[in-house]
Motif scaffolding. Structure first.
Motif, mmCIF file in Angstrom:
data_model
loop_
_atom_site.group_PDB
_atom_site.id
_atom_site.type_symbol
_atom_site.label_atom_id
_atom_site.label_comp_id
_atom_site.label_asym_id
_atom_site.label_seq_id
_atom_site.Cartn_x
_atom_site.Cartn_y
_atom_site.Cartn_z
ATOM 1 N N CYS A 105 -20.533 -9.158 -4.520
ATOM 2 C CA CYS A 105 -19.296 -8.566 -4.010
ATOM 3 C C CYS A 105 -19.359 -8.404 -2.493
ATOM 4 N N ASN A 106 -20.456 -7.870 -2.005
ATOM 5 C CA ASN A 106 -20.597 -7.596 -0.579
ATOM 6 C C ASN A 106 -20.673 -8.875 0.252
ATOM 7 N N GLU A 107 -21.460 -9.836 -0.196
ATOM 8 C CA GLU A 107 -21.609 -11.094 0.545
ATOM 9 C C GLU A 107 -20.279 -11.853 0.604
ATOM 10 N N PHE A 108 -19.596 -11.917 -0.524
ATOM 11 C CA PHE A 108 -18.336 -12.662 -0.571
ATOM 12 C C PHE A 108 -17.285 -12.024 0.337
ATOM 13 N N LEU A 109 -17.102 -10.721 0.216
ATOM 14 C CA LEU A 109 -16.064 -10.054 1.005
ATOM 15 C C LEU A 109 -16.401 -10.050 2.492
ATOM 16 N N SER A 110 -17.670 -10.007 2.823
ATOM 17 C CA SER A 110 -18.062 -10.035 4.237
ATOM 18 C C SER A 110 -17.587 -11.307 4.922
ATOM 19 N N ARG A 111 -17.478 -12.373 4.154
ATOM 20 C CA ARG A 111 -17.034 -13.652 4.715
ATOM 21 C C ARG A 111 -15.512 -13.774 4.781
ATOM 22 N N GLN A 112 -14.792 -12.811 4.199
ATOM 23 C CA GLN A 112 -13.325 -12.836 4.233
ATOM 24 C C GLN A 112 -12.760 -11.728 5.126
#
Length: 295
Positions: free
Chosen positions: A247-254
């Motif tokens: 969740c954290n890695e994915f959202l950090s890129r958006q």
């Protein structure tokens, strides 16, 4: 225009996507159901059909003659369309947002019921990315422990690489025994549709690979200009901290593109409700059911 005029309805097709995207761009939705991705990928379990009424797209779920309609999509006289359909079909409108349900607040003859189980969780993207403060201590600790125990690789996925996630979904379903749980089996079917037709949708996707295998997946898309809706967020349940990391890695890129994240509903499942509440949502996107009162 391939979509039939009301009162005729036809099965939802992939070719209907262009019309849905135009209508959804013209009037962006607030609720997670109203993306073409969701509607198309869940069309088989819900037997979704579509019609056109006065410039609006109307989606019907018809199972055993039980008619349930979603909020009409696009710009037009939504109130008049809902009244007409309720009176002519004796069906009901489900998962209606507050803006539309408010049109019937003082309407005699129409019953409005709150649907907590299907209300969406809305979060500040900055909260889910930063995980700042004591309330997120547990999430940060889980991520830290995972990182100390595993080497991993984050992958941005497009149509050429998303197919690798099918094997992960089957592994996840074996662990969760999807075949004996109808809701999980329906979800498996919807995710297969999403992955198989990835290039036809406007999706963002990422995955985490551990020891050469994909062990976590996130698939999302823009719901409205400032909001991302998460369709899929899964991780190997035998790897503590991986879900939180995904969740954290994915959202950090958006983070440059979205201020808010919609993590959809909890369906009234206690464990799912606790998980979503543990991320400290900003607000619920409340939904309602509209039906005629029998007199």
């Amino acid at each position: 225009m391939n979509i039939q005029a009301y009162p005729e309805f036809s099965p939802l097709k992939l070719e209907d996507g262009d019309e849905f995207y135009r209508a959804l761009t013209d009037k962006p939705p607030l609720t997670s159901e109203l993306t073409f991705t969701n509607l198309y990928c869940w069309r088989k379990p819900y037997n979704f059909k579509v019609s056109r009424l006065d410039g609006l797209l109307v989606v019907l779920s018809e199972i055993n003659s039980d008619k349930k309609f979603f909020e009409p999509i696009g710009r037009g006289d939504i109130r008049s369309a809902i009244v007409k359909i309720l009176k002519e079909t004796k069906g009901e409108f489900i998962r209606i947002g507050e803006e539309v349900s408010g049109l019937f607040k003082d309407e005699a003859g129409i019953q409005i019921d709150y649907d907590r189980d299907n209300s969406d969780y809305l979060y500040a993207a900055s909260d889910l990315i930063g995980l700042s403060g004591r309330k997120y201590d547990g999430k940060r600790n889980l991520i830290r422990k995972f990182k100390s125990a595993h080497e991993y690789e984050y992958l941005n996925l497009d149509a050429s690489g998303i197919g690798e996630c099918l094997e992960f979904e089957e592994t996840w379903c074996t662990i969760k025994d999807c075949g004996s749980i109808k809701s999980l089996d329906n979800e498996r079917q919807a995710i297969r549709e999403m992955i198989s037709n990835f290039s036809h949708f406007t999706l963002l996707a990422g995955a985490i690979r551990v020891n050469g295998k994909i062990c976590a997946v996130a698939i999302a898309e823009k719901l409205k200009p400032d909001t991302l809706v998460m369709h899929v967020l899964k991780a190997d349940p035998d790897m503590p901290g991986l879900y939180q990391l995904m969740c954290n890695e994915f959202l950090s890129r958006q983070k440059r593109d979205f201020a808010y994240v919609n993590l959809e509903q909890d369906l009234g499942v206690p464990g799912l409700r606790r998980a979503k509440e543990s991320y400290h949502y900003l607000k619920l996107i409340n939904k309602y059911t509209l039906r005629l009162i029998n007199t």
